[in-house]
Design an enzyme around this catalytic site. Sequence first.
Site, PDB file in Angstrom:
ATOM      1  N   SER A  17       0.821  -1.217   0.000  1.00 55.62           N
ATOM      2  CA  SER A  17       0.000   0.000   0.000  1.00 55.62           C
ATOM      3  C   SER A  17       0.850   1.261   0.000  1.00 55.62           C
ATOM      4  O   SER A  17       0.587   2.210   0.732  1.00 55.62           O
ATOM      5  CB  SER A  17      -0.945  -0.011   1.203  1.00 55.62           C
ATOM      6  OG  SER A  17      -0.206  -0.110   2.397  1.00 55.62           O
ATOM      7  N   ALA A  20       2.682   2.871  -5.424  1.00 56.68           N
ATOM      8  CA  ALA A  20       2.446   1.987  -6.568  1.00 56.68           C
ATOM      9  C   ALA A  20       1.143   1.208  -6.374  1.00 56.68           C
ATOM     10  O   ALA A  20       0.245   1.249  -7.231  1.00 56.68           O
ATOM     11  CB  ALA A  20       3.635   1.046  -6.746  1.00 56.68           C
ATOM     12  N   GLU A 122      17.532  18.542  -7.290  1.00 58.38           N
ATOM     13  CA  GLU A 122      18.296  17.513  -6.558  1.00 58.38           C
ATOM     14  C   GLU A 122      19.482  17.074  -7.401  1.00 58.38           C
ATOM     15  O   GLU A 122      19.582  17.438  -8.582  1.00 58.38           O
ATOM     16  CB  GLU A 122      17.394  16.319  -6.197  1.00 58.38           C
ATOM     17  CG  GLU A 122      16.364  16.678  -5.119  1.00 58.38           C
ATOM     18  CD  GLU A 122      15.422  15.550  -4.768  1.00 58.38           C
ATOM     19  OE1 GLU A 122      15.806  14.379  -4.880  1.00 58.38           O
ATOM     20  OE2 GLU A 122      14.284  15.853  -4.384  1.00 58.38           O
ATOM     21  N   HIS A 250      22.194   6.659   0.093  1.00 52.98           N
ATOM     22  CA  HIS A 250      21.956   8.106   0.118  1.00 52.98           C
ATOM     23  C   HIS A 250      23.146   8.772   0.800  1.00 52.98           C
ATOM     24  O   HIS A 250      23.627   8.294   1.832  1.00 52.98           O
ATOM     25  CB  HIS A 250      20.664   8.427   0.872  1.00 52.98           C
ATOM     26  CG  HIS A 250      20.114   9.775   0.538  1.00 52.98           C
ATOM     27  ND1 HIS A 250      20.719  10.934   0.970  1.00 52.98           N
ATOM     28  CD2 HIS A 250      19.056  10.162  -0.204  1.00 52.98           C
ATOM     29  CE1 HIS A 250      20.027  11.971   0.505  1.00 52.98           C
ATOM     30  NE2 HIS A 250      19.010  11.523  -0.208  1.00 52.98           N
ATOM     31  N   ARG A 297      23.921  10.753  -7.141  1.00 49.05           N
ATOM     32  CA  ARG A 297      23.981  10.205  -5.784  1.00 49.05           C
ATOM     33  C   ARG A 297      25.108   9.193  -5.580  1.00 49.05           C
ATOM     34  O   ARG A 297      25.743   9.147  -4.531  1.00 49.05           O
ATOM     35  CB  ARG A 297      22.632   9.551  -5.525  1.00 49.05           C
ATOM     36  CG  ARG A 297      22.272   9.442  -4.114  1.00 49.05           C
ATOM     37  CD  ARG A 297      20.838   9.032  -4.001  1.00 49.05           C
ATOM     38  NE  ARG A 297      19.929  10.165  -4.007  1.00 49.05           N
ATOM     39  CZ  ARG A 297      18.609  10.048  -3.967  1.00 49.05           C
ATOM     40  NH1 ARG A 297      18.049   8.865  -3.954  1.00 49.05           N
ATOM     41  NH2 ARG A 297      17.846  11.115  -3.950  1.00 49.05           N
ATOM     42  N   HIS A 358      19.489   3.250   0.767  1.00 52.76           N
ATOM     43  CA  HIS A 358      18.291   4.069   0.521  1.00 52.76           C
ATOM     44  C   HIS A 358      17.327   3.423  -0.473  1.00 52.76           C
ATOM     45  O   HIS A 358      16.110   3.540  -0.326  1.00 52.76           O
ATOM     46  CB  HIS A 358      18.762   5.424  -0.021  1.00 52.76           C
ATOM     47  CG  HIS A 358      17.674   6.416  -0.240  1.00 52.76           C
ATOM     48  ND1 HIS A 358      16.890   6.905   0.785  1.00 52.76           N
ATOM     49  CD2 HIS A 358      17.227   7.025  -1.373  1.00 52.76           C
ATOM     50  CE1 HIS A 358      16.014   7.777   0.297  1.00 52.76           C
ATOM     51  NE2 HIS A 358      16.185   7.852  -1.008  1.00 52.76           N
ATOM     52  N   ARG A 393      19.756   5.257  -9.763  1.00 55.29           N
ATOM     53  CA  ARG A 393      18.530   6.031  -9.987  1.00 55.29           C
ATOM     54  C   ARG A 393      18.768   7.530  -9.838  1.00 55.29           C
ATOM     55  O   ARG A 393      19.411   7.977  -8.877  1.00 55.29           O
ATOM     56  CB  ARG A 393      17.465   5.594  -8.985  1.00 55.29           C
ATOM     57  CG  ARG A 393      16.227   6.461  -9.007  1.00 55.29           C
ATOM     58  CD  ARG A 393      15.189   5.927  -8.055  1.00 55.29           C
ATOM     59  NE  ARG A 393      15.567   6.027  -6.666  1.00 55.29           N
ATOM     60  CZ  ARG A 393      15.235   7.024  -5.850  1.00 55.29           C
ATOM     61  NH1 ARG A 393      14.540   8.053  -6.295  1.00 55.29           N
ATOM     62  NH2 ARG A 393      15.608   7.002  -4.589  1.00 55.29           N
TER      63      ARG A 393
HETATM   64  P1  FAD Z   1       6.420   1.289  -0.687  1.00 62.24           P
HETATM   65  O1  FAD Z   1       5.970   2.669  -0.607  1.00 62.24           O
HETATM   66  O2  FAD Z   1       7.576   0.903   0.131  1.00 62.24           O
HETATM   67  O3  FAD Z   1       5.194   0.361  -0.305  1.00 62.24           O
HETATM   68  C1  FAD Z   1       5.371  -1.033  -0.167  1.00 62.24           C
HETATM   69  C2  FAD Z   1       4.190  -1.600   0.579  1.00 62.24           C
HETATM   70  O4  FAD Z   1       4.230  -3.020   0.566  1.00 62.24           O
HETATM   71  C3  FAD Z   1       4.136  -1.201   2.042  1.00 62.24           C
HETATM   72  O5  FAD Z   1       2.798  -0.911   2.337  1.00 62.24           O
HETATM   73  C4  FAD Z   1       4.567  -2.476   2.772  1.00 62.24           C
HETATM   74  O6  FAD Z   1       4.084  -2.566   4.068  1.00 62.24           O
HETATM   75  C5  FAD Z   1       3.952  -3.515   1.869  1.00 62.24           C
HETATM   76  N1  FAD Z   1       4.532  -4.856   1.961  1.00 62.24           N
HETATM   77  C6  FAD Z   1       5.830  -5.198   1.819  1.00 62.24           C
HETATM   78  N2  FAD Z   1       5.964  -6.529   1.946  1.00 62.24           N
HETATM   79  C7  FAD Z   1       4.726  -7.034   2.153  1.00 62.24           C
HETATM   80  C8  FAD Z   1       4.219  -8.334   2.383  1.00 62.24           C
HETATM   81  N3  FAD Z   1       5.005  -9.424   2.442  1.00 62.24           N
HETATM   82  N4  FAD Z   1       2.884  -8.493   2.581  1.00 62.24           N
HETATM   83  C9  FAD Z   1       2.059  -7.419   2.571  1.00 62.24           C
HETATM   84  N5  FAD Z   1       2.488  -6.160   2.383  1.00 62.24           N
HETATM   85  C10 FAD Z   1       3.809  -5.971   2.169  1.00 62.24           C
HETATM   86  N6  FAD Z   1      11.658   8.660  -4.047  1.00 62.24           N
HETATM   87  C11 FAD Z   1      11.355   9.737  -4.805  1.00 62.24           C
HETATM   88  O7  FAD Z   1      11.049   9.598  -5.998  1.00 62.24           O
HETATM   89  N7  FAD Z   1      11.395  10.975  -4.245  1.00 62.24           N
HETATM   90  C12 FAD Z   1      11.719  11.197  -2.939  1.00 62.24           C
HETATM   91  O8  FAD Z   1      11.708  12.320  -2.471  1.00 62.24           O
HETATM   92  C13 FAD Z   1      12.057  10.076  -2.140  1.00 62.24           C
HETATM   93  N8  FAD Z   1      12.427  10.237  -0.846  1.00 62.24           N
HETATM   94  C14 FAD Z   1      12.629   9.126  -0.077  1.00 62.24           C
HETATM   95  C15 FAD Z   1      12.907   9.283   1.276  1.00 62.24           C
HETATM   96  C16 FAD Z   1      13.022   8.183   2.092  1.00 62.24           C
HETATM   97  C17 FAD Z   1      13.315   8.361   3.560  1.00 62.24           C
HETATM   98  C18 FAD Z   1      12.874   6.879   1.544  1.00 62.24           C
HETATM   99  C19 FAD Z   1      12.976   5.666   2.412  1.00 62.24           C
HETATM  100  C20 FAD Z   1      12.639   6.719   0.185  1.00 62.24           C
HETATM  101  C21 FAD Z   1      12.509   7.828  -0.629  1.00 62.24           C
HETATM  102  N9  FAD Z   1      12.259   7.698  -1.989  1.00 62.24           N
HETATM  103  C22 FAD Z   1      11.978   8.802  -2.746  1.00 62.24           C
HETATM  104  C23 FAD Z   1      12.059   6.377  -2.589  1.00 62.24           C
HETATM  105  C24 FAD Z   1      10.551   6.127  -2.696  1.00 62.24           C
HETATM  106  O9  FAD Z   1       9.926   6.625  -1.554  1.00 62.24           O
HETATM  107  C25 FAD Z   1      10.222   4.659  -2.832  1.00 62.24           C
HETATM  108  O10 FAD Z   1      11.039   4.045  -3.776  1.00 62.24           O
HETATM  109  C26 FAD Z   1       8.765   4.517  -3.237  1.00 62.24           C
HETATM  110  O11 FAD Z   1       7.953   5.172  -2.303  1.00 62.24           O
HETATM  111  C27 FAD Z   1       8.389   3.059  -3.338  1.00 62.24           C
HETATM  112  O12 FAD Z   1       7.000   2.980  -3.485  1.00 62.24           O
HETATM  113  P2  FAD Z   1       6.320   1.552  -3.563  1.00 62.24           P
HETATM  114  O13 FAD Z   1       4.864   1.773  -3.644  1.00 62.24           O
HETATM  115  O14 FAD Z   1       6.974   0.750  -4.601  1.00 62.24           O
HETATM  116  O15 FAD Z   1       6.724   0.851  -2.179  1.00 62.24           O
HETATM  117  C1  SIN Z   2      15.670  12.884  -0.987  1.00 58.85           C
HETATM  118  O1  SIN Z   2      14.790  13.665  -0.657  1.00 58.85           O
HETATM  119  O2  SIN Z   2      16.874  13.135  -0.871  1.00 58.85           O
HETATM  120  C2  SIN Z   2      15.297  11.564  -1.531  1.00 58.85           C
HETATM  121  C3  SIN Z   2      14.992  11.693  -2.952  1.00 58.85           C
HETATM  122  C4  SIN Z   2      14.966  10.356  -3.620  1.00 58.85           C
HETATM  123  O3  SIN Z   2      15.259   9.339  -3.017  1.00 58.85           O
HETATM  124  O4  SIN Z   2      14.651  10.337  -4.816  1.00 58.85           O
END
Ligand code: FAD
Ligand code: SIN
Length: 527
Positions: A17, A20, A122, A250, A297, A358, A393
């Site tokens: 959740s 994506a 960035e 990071h 990065r 990161h 990335r």
């Molecule tokens: P997630 O948002 O991680 O969601 C994954 C979901 O799957 C979660 O709900 C989790 O609980 C669930 N899940 C996992 N395993 C299971 C399982 N076995 N069963 C059920 N549920 C499960 N990217 C940017 O583009 N810009 C930014 O500014 C940026 N800043 C960032 C800052 C931080 C601190 C971090 C950690 C990352 C950042 N990123 C950024 C990267 C970006 O946030 C992530 O790559 C992106 O949010 C991933 O989205 P996602 O939906 O794929 O996964």
């Molecule tokens: C950040 O805010 O530095 C994270 C950005 C990213 O992971 O893309």
Amino acid sequence: MNADKKIIKTDFLIIGSGIAGLSYALKIATHFKDASVTIITKSEKSESNTKYAQGGIATVWDNTVDSFERHIKDTLIAGDGLCDEDVVKMVVENAPARLQELIDWGVAFDKTNIGNYSLGREGGHSHDRILHYKDITGAAIENALIEQVEKTKNIHFLSHHFAIDLITEHQVKKKQTKRLEKFTCYGAYVLDEQKEIVKTITAKVTMLATGGIGQVYITTTNPTVATGDGIAMAYRAMAEVSDVEFIQFHPTALYNPGEYPAFLISEAVRGEGAILRDYYGNRFMKNYDEREELASRDIVARAIDHELKKSGMPHLYLDCTHLDYDSFKKHFPNITEKCLSLGIDIRKDYIPVCTAQHYICGGVNVNKKAKTTIKNLYACGEVTRTGLHGANRLASNSLLEGIVYAHNAFENIAIRFDKIKAPKNIPNWNDSGVVKNMEKVLITHDRNEVKTIMSNYVGIVRSNERLLRAERKLKILYEDNKRLYDHSELSVDLCELRNLITTAFLITRFSKVRKENRGGFYNVDLD
Ligand code: FAD
Ligand code: SIN
């Protein structure tokens, strides 16, 4: 749908959740109004990497001053020759439309005084092009999406439901399978953590949106849910996985020993002009790249790693003292407050920073339609390898990749869903032969050991000897965990450990195979 049942039949199963999974769920549920859509997530609804994203989302919003060509070029340069150019073009050109949808769902990106969107900068970007909401962009997105999902009648949202394994022919036909066979996904076995039962959730289409792997390392910006479950599950189901050796570190996590996960000091802070200084206060980035603090990065993280090894100190500094405090506080209220809570006043104090794991650039292979190599299994977000990131990335391209691929999956399913049949004769979870009594401390020890192995041997700088050691040690852990897993009552901790070991093993094996240094991958023996 009755979530108390041990067998749940749904049209669409979404695992995860974050941005994506949720954006895909909204599109599917709105289009297929009579279909049932089930989202499962292993912790609280909002817990995800998405929630912690700071900097924002990259897009060419105003093409009179910026251009798709420039965003494409920046992404290709950051990816160090390993991006799929067609994919980069597709993602960049689709970005404005996907961003508009986020805005329509209620994400209020920051605007300037004259009402235009405020665009941040960035590392690796040749232009200001990051839409953001203060320094908590991810939380703003996550909250808006959850609000929309909760208003959508045909979405069932199950928190504290942990996907253990995907259901494919391996379970249905109970036969020995080979990696090159063609498989179909029929849903997943899911541990309902609160009821302590394993549910069989069958689905016509399954979406893997499980995010990252950060917990494989000691120091990571990722929350505790990021345990590589999706990559490990897909690998066990014999989906293709690649590029997992490209781990992104990071450059600037806040150095605050004992705080896990590490708090991020957004790259956007360097975009505003913050300066890196070594432990003794000297600037050093010009020795590494002419873009200095705004190099990509991988370059900045490796430079910091080098400086830290040279000084023998655990951190160096980010200097914001020369920046305008009022506008800093307005853009970065969360970072300002966090620093203040630790007695760091950015007007006069440097912020102590160090590198932290990161992001993972590779993962489950998908094509442009978000299809994996397993039929009816799609994947989007950080769990995937799309070809967008190559060897490293570009900042703020990840949230973007998540929404673009969620949309592409939706478009593809919209034209083929009618032909997909509901799975039949799916066996229930078999837990015969398990015993209740298991020392939980064994899991904790092994989890710590995986993190230590990966941090010591498969970090920013690798070597052949380090990789060999990591592989040897992980094999022992794998065998120990297999014995535990086969005979113990299931728990989330045990399943996560199994996935952490598999993911760590894959990162190590892929690192051993890679024979040239690119982007975020660096092995001293290949120099
Ligand atoms: P997630 O948002 O991680 O969601 C994954 C979901 O799957 C979660 O709900 C989790 O609980 C669930 N899940 C996992 N395993 C299971 C399982 N076995 N069963 C059920 N549920 C499960 N990217 C940017 O583009 N810009 C930014 O500014 C940026 N800043 C960032 C800052 C931080 C601190 C971090 C950690 C990352 C950042 N990123 C950024 C990267 C970006 O946030 C992530 O790559 C992106 O949010 C991933 O989205 P996602 O939906 O794929 O996964
Ligand atoms: C950040 O805010 O530095 C994270 C950005 C990213 O992971 O893309």
